[in-house]
Design a protein around this motif. Structure first.
Motif, PDB file in Angstrom:
ATOM      1  N   LEU A 139       0.822  -1.215   0.000  1.00  0.00           N
ATOM      2  CA  LEU A 139       0.000   0.000   0.000  1.00  0.00           C
ATOM      3  C   LEU A 139       0.859   1.270   0.000  1.00  0.00           C
ATOM      4  O   LEU A 139       0.562   2.230  -0.710  1.00  0.00           O
ATOM      5  CB  LEU A 139      -0.960  -0.002   1.181  1.00  0.00           C
ATOM      6  N   GLY A 140       1.931   1.258   0.794  1.00  0.00           N
ATOM      7  CA  GLY A 140       2.837   2.405   0.790  1.00  0.00           C
ATOM      8  C   GLY A 140       3.505   2.585  -0.560  1.00  0.00           C
ATOM      9  O   GLY A 140       3.638   3.706  -1.067  1.00  0.00           O
ATOM     10  N   ALA A 141       3.901   1.479  -1.174  1.00  0.00           N
ATOM     11  CA  ALA A 141       4.561   1.538  -2.477  1.00  0.00           C
ATOM     12  C   ALA A 141       3.604   2.001  -3.577  1.00  0.00           C
ATOM     13  O   ALA A 141       4.016   2.679  -4.519  1.00  0.00           O
ATOM     14  CB  ALA A 141       5.150   0.173  -2.830  1.00  0.00           C
ATOM     15  N   ILE A 142       2.331   1.658  -3.432  1.00  0.00           N
ATOM     16  CA  ILE A 142       1.327   2.091  -4.413  1.00  0.00           C
ATOM     17  C   ILE A 142       1.250   3.614  -4.461  1.00  0.00           C
ATOM     18  O   ILE A 142       1.019   4.201  -5.510  1.00  0.00           O
ATOM     19  CB  ILE A 142      -0.049   1.466  -4.091  1.00  0.00           C
ATOM     20  N   VAL A 143       1.489   4.252  -3.348  1.00  0.00           N
ATOM     21  CA  VAL A 143       1.505   5.719  -3.292  1.00  0.00           C
ATOM     22  C   VAL A 143       2.887   6.257  -3.659  1.00  0.00           C
ATOM     23  O   VAL A 143       3.014   7.217  -4.414  1.00  0.00           O
ATOM     24  CB  VAL A 143       1.084   6.224  -1.890  1.00  0.00           C
ATOM     25  N   GLY A 144       3.934   5.616  -3.146  1.00  0.00           N
ATOM     26  CA  GLY A 144       5.289   6.131  -3.321  1.00  0.00           C
ATOM     27  C   GLY A 144       5.799   6.114  -4.754  1.00  0.00           C
ATOM     28  O   GLY A 144       6.434   7.065  -5.200  1.00  0.00           O
ATOM     29  N   ALA A 145       5.534   5.057  -5.492  1.00  0.00           N
ATOM     30  CA  ALA A 145       6.065   4.948  -6.854  1.00  0.00           C
ATOM     31  C   ALA A 145       5.491   6.019  -7.795  1.00  0.00           C
ATOM     32  O   ALA A 145       6.247   6.723  -8.463  1.00  0.00           O
ATOM     33  CB  ALA A 145       5.835   3.547  -7.408  1.00  0.00           C
ATOM     34  N   PRO A 146       4.161   6.183  -7.851  1.00  0.00           N
ATOM     35  CA  PRO A 146       3.657   7.255  -8.713  1.00  0.00           C
ATOM     36  C   PRO A 146       4.046   8.646  -8.209  1.00  0.00           C
ATOM     37  O   PRO A 146       4.272   9.557  -9.007  1.00  0.00           O
ATOM     38  CB  PRO A 146       2.135   7.081  -8.703  1.00  0.00           C
ATOM     39  N   LEU A 147       4.149   8.790  -6.879  1.00  0.00           N
ATOM     40  CA  LEU A 147       4.573  10.077  -6.324  1.00  0.00           C
ATOM     41  C   LEU A 147       5.990  10.408  -6.781  1.00  0.00           C
ATOM     42  O   LEU A 147       6.285  11.557  -7.131  1.00  0.00           O
ATOM     43  CB  LEU A 147       4.473  10.042  -4.801  1.00  0.00           C
ATOM     44  N   ARG A 148       6.853   9.408  -6.804  1.00  0.00           N
ATOM     45  CA  ARG A 148       8.221   9.614  -7.287  1.00  0.00           C
ATOM     46  C   ARG A 148       8.206  10.038  -8.753  1.00  0.00           C
ATOM     47  O   ARG A 148       8.849  11.006  -9.149  1.00  0.00           O
ATOM     48  CB  ARG A 148       9.069   8.354  -7.136  1.00  0.00           C
ATOM     49  N   TYR A 149       7.490   9.318  -9.566  1.00  0.00           N
ATOM     50  CA  TYR A 149       7.445   9.613 -10.997  1.00  0.00           C
ATOM     51  C   TYR A 149       6.884  11.008 -11.255  1.00  0.00           C
ATOM     52  O   TYR A 149       7.476  11.803 -12.002  1.00  0.00           O
ATOM     53  CB  TYR A 149       6.602   8.567 -11.729  1.00  0.00           C
ATOM     54  N   LEU A 150       5.755  11.320 -10.649  1.00  0.00           N
ATOM     55  CA  LEU A 150       5.117  12.620 -10.885  1.00  0.00           C
ATOM     56  C   LEU A 150       5.964  13.776 -10.350  1.00  0.00           C
ATOM     57  O   LEU A 150       6.071  14.827 -10.999  1.00  0.00           O
ATOM     58  CB  LEU A 150       3.723  12.635 -10.259  1.00  0.00           C
ATOM     59  N   THR A 151       6.571  13.590  -9.179  1.00  0.00           N
ATOM     60  CA  THR A 151       7.434  14.637  -8.623  1.00  0.00           C
ATOM     61  C   THR A 151       8.660  14.839  -9.495  1.00  0.00           C
ATOM     62  O   THR A 151       9.039  15.974  -9.802  1.00  0.00           O
ATOM     63  CB  THR A 151       7.854  14.286  -7.183  1.00  0.00           C
ATOM     64  N   ASP A 152       9.275  13.741  -9.907  1.00  0.00           N
ATOM     65  CA  ASP A 152      10.453  13.820 -10.771  1.00  0.00           C
ATOM     66  C   ASP A 152      10.135  14.588 -12.048  1.00  0.00           C
ATOM     67  O   ASP A 152      10.871  15.491 -12.436  1.00  0.00           O
ATOM     68  CB  ASP A 152      10.940  12.407 -11.106  1.00  0.00           C
TER      69      ASP A 152
END
Length: 123
Positions: A8-21
């Motif tokens: 669940l944490g990774a489901i939020v973290g991965a797209p957050l990384r991509y979008l922030t980057d």
């Protein structure tokens, strides 16, 4: 149950990384990987805050959700390494060196700041 918290944490973290980057990098006309730098420092701050709070406010479930899941997917050592290698191969050796020094210094500083903030809030 623990693995589900990490997922669940990774489901939020991965797209957050991509979008922030993408958002950060699009605002800089530079070969320096500002997007990766930003997510890595933010992840260090978050993990420092979480680790500092572990003794007082963060349960083991919250640590799995945010520390392992979110921060694990948000931060990226492999992308940092690859981007540094590409900078060096492209002849931007100073940018590559700056990326290494700035990322390590800012990451450590953010982790210490997060832990100090947690100590101030929950001690």
């Amino acid at each position: 149950m623990n693995w589900l918290l990490v997922v669940l944490g990774a489901i939020v973290g991965a797209p957050l990384r991509y979008l922030t980057d993408r958002a950060v990098q699009s605002r800089h006309d530079s070969v320096f990987p500002w997007g990766t730098f930003t997510v890595n420092v933010a992840g260090c701050l978050t993990l420092g805050l979480l680790t500092g709070a572990a003794a007082g406010a963060a349960s083991s479930h919250l640590q799995l959700l945010l520390g392992t899941g979110l921060c694990g997917a948000l931060t990226t050592y492999s992308t940092f390494s690859y981007e540094t290698l590409r900078l060096a191969e492209a002849g931007a050796v100073r940018h590559a060196a700056a990326n290494v020094v700035a990322s390590v210094a800012a990451g450590l500083g953010a982790a210490f700041a997060g832990a100090a903030l947690a100590d101030a809030l929950w001690a």
